[in-house]
Design an enzyme around this catalytic site. Sequence first.
Site, PDB file in Angstrom:
ATOM      1  N   LYS A  40       0.814  -1.223   0.000  1.00  0.00           N
ATOM      2  CA  LYS A  40       0.000   0.000   0.000  1.00  0.00           C
ATOM      3  C   LYS A  40       0.850   1.277   0.000  1.00  0.00           C
ATOM      4  O   LYS A  40       2.063   1.233   0.255  1.00  0.00           O
ATOM      5  CB  LYS A  40      -0.921  -0.022   1.220  1.00  0.00           C
ATOM      6  CG  LYS A  40      -1.967  -1.151   1.194  1.00  0.00           C
ATOM      7  CD  LYS A  40      -2.924  -0.969   2.359  1.00  0.00           C
ATOM      8  CE  LYS A  40      -3.951  -2.083   2.414  1.00  0.00           C
ATOM      9  NZ  LYS A  40      -4.923  -1.868   3.506  1.00  0.00           N
ATOM     10  N   TYR A  50     -12.443  -1.901  -3.509  1.00  0.00           N
ATOM     11  CA  TYR A  50     -12.896  -2.105  -2.126  1.00  0.00           C
ATOM     12  C   TYR A  50     -14.424  -2.036  -2.000  1.00  0.00           C
ATOM     13  O   TYR A  50     -14.929  -1.779  -0.912  1.00  0.00           O
ATOM     14  CB  TYR A  50     -12.259  -1.056  -1.208  1.00  0.00           C
ATOM     15  CG  TYR A  50     -10.875  -1.429  -0.695  1.00  0.00           C
ATOM     16  CD1 TYR A  50     -10.643  -2.644  -0.050  1.00  0.00           C
ATOM     17  CD2 TYR A  50      -9.811  -0.545  -0.805  1.00  0.00           C
ATOM     18  CE1 TYR A  50      -9.391  -2.977   0.446  1.00  0.00           C
ATOM     19  CE2 TYR A  50      -8.553  -0.869  -0.302  1.00  0.00           C
ATOM     20  CZ  TYR A  50      -8.357  -2.085   0.319  1.00  0.00           C
ATOM     21  OH  TYR A  50      -7.120  -2.415   0.836  1.00  0.00           O
ATOM     22  N   ASN A  54      -1.897   0.360   6.808  1.00  0.00           N
ATOM     23  CA  ASN A  54      -1.380  -0.904   7.353  1.00  0.00           C
ATOM     24  C   ASN A  54      -0.512  -1.682   6.359  1.00  0.00           C
ATOM     25  O   ASN A  54      -0.398  -2.899   6.413  1.00  0.00           O
ATOM     26  CB  ASN A  54      -2.510  -1.756   7.936  1.00  0.00           C
ATOM     27  CG  ASN A  54      -3.528  -2.169   6.903  1.00  0.00           C
ATOM     28  OD1 ASN A  54      -3.450  -1.757   5.747  1.00  0.00           O
ATOM     29  ND2 ASN A  54      -4.481  -2.993   7.292  1.00  0.00           N
ATOM     30  N   GLU A  65      -9.944 -10.688  -7.169  1.00  0.00           N
ATOM     31  CA  GLU A  65      -8.982  -9.595  -6.975  1.00  0.00           C
ATOM     32  C   GLU A  65      -7.808  -9.715  -7.961  1.00  0.00           C
ATOM     33  O   GLU A  65      -7.301  -8.706  -8.444  1.00  0.00           O
ATOM     34  CB  GLU A  65      -8.482  -9.582  -5.525  1.00  0.00           C
ATOM     35  CG  GLU A  65      -9.564  -9.160  -4.550  1.00  0.00           C
ATOM     36  CD  GLU A  65      -9.091  -9.021  -3.109  1.00  0.00           C
ATOM     37  OE1 GLU A  65      -9.856  -8.514  -2.290  1.00  0.00           O
ATOM     38  OE2 GLU A  65      -7.946  -9.424  -2.803  1.00  0.00           O
TER      39      GLU A  65
HETATM   40  P1  CMP Z   1      -7.305  -4.415   4.121  1.00  0.00           P
HETATM   41  O1  CMP Z   1      -6.876  -5.774   4.546  1.00  0.00           O
HETATM   42  O2  CMP Z   1      -6.708  -3.839   2.903  1.00  0.00           O
HETATM   43  O3  CMP Z   1      -8.903  -4.430   3.940  1.00  0.00           O
HETATM   44  C1  CMP Z   1      -9.690  -3.275   4.100  1.00  0.00           C
HETATM   45  C2  CMP Z   1      -8.955  -2.162   4.787  1.00  0.00           C
HETATM   46  O4  CMP Z   1      -9.766  -1.214   5.450  1.00  0.00           O
HETATM   47  C3  CMP Z   1      -8.103  -2.733   5.888  1.00  0.00           C
HETATM   48  O5  CMP Z   1      -7.019  -3.434   5.320  1.00  0.00           O
HETATM   49  C4  CMP Z   1      -7.739  -1.471   6.672  1.00  0.00           C
HETATM   50  O6  CMP Z   1      -6.598  -0.826   6.159  1.00  0.00           O
HETATM   51  C5  CMP Z   1      -8.933  -0.556   6.412  1.00  0.00           C
HETATM   52  N1  CMP Z   1      -9.709  -0.280   7.653  1.00  0.00           N
HETATM   53  C6  CMP Z   1      -9.851   0.928   8.207  1.00  0.00           C
HETATM   54  N2  CMP Z   1     -10.615   0.844   9.319  1.00  0.00           N
HETATM   55  C7  CMP Z   1     -10.956  -0.454   9.453  1.00  0.00           C
HETATM   56  C8  CMP Z   1     -11.729  -1.176  10.413  1.00  0.00           C
HETATM   57  N3  CMP Z   1     -12.323  -0.575  11.452  1.00  0.00           N
HETATM   58  N4  CMP Z   1     -11.879  -2.519  10.227  1.00  0.00           N
HETATM   59  C9  CMP Z   1     -11.309  -3.149   9.174  1.00  0.00           C
HETATM   60  N5  CMP Z   1     -10.562  -2.511   8.228  1.00  0.00           N
HETATM   61  C10 CMP Z   1     -10.369  -1.170   8.369  1.00  0.00           C
END
Ligand code: CMP
Length: 174
Positions: free
Chosen positions: A45, A85, A148, A162
Amino acid sequence: MRKETKDQLRSVRNVRVQQTNRQVSIITIIKTRKKMIERTLSIIKPDATMRNLTGAINSIIESAGFRIIAQKRVKLTIEQGQKFYEVHKDRPFYDDLCRFLSSAPVIVQVLEKENAILDYRELMGSTNPINAAEGTIRHRFAVSIDQNSVHGSDAIETAANEIKFFFSEIEIVG
Ligand code: CMP
């Protein structure tokens, strides 16, 4: 022994044999599943590409036994981020998430390995880095739950969709 008692004993034995057979076939399924070569989509990311962490993350991925069988660096539009997403479109963090994903280049990649989908999720660590185990990518590099560092598919069907979102067959070389 009375005939009814013999019949009862035989029927109890049959049920036990059936239960054992069922257990054996579940174990076989688990073992077979473990041996299945899977593909998963990974995204490095914006927070990670901007800190020049692509090589470090790829090194962890390869050391864990994954083969990177497709990879490219792309800068998504906000619309592409929203489409990718879409499953989260009703979540309160959706807008921020899509804005973040399209804020800078990302590395999209296809990883291949036995049990790749679950193993990569384990290697990434918990979504929120506060909860990520030591040795995971997110424990080492993630800034916050939003930033993250990596994304990985969560199931076989999701992975297939995906991967198709970013790659054509000709770009995936196993
Ligand atoms: P990812 O695994 O890419 O999938 C969706 C993303 O939403 C997740 O990583 C996080 O970076 C982001 N995100 C932000 N807030 C939340 C939350 N409360 N719960 C889950 N995903 C979140």
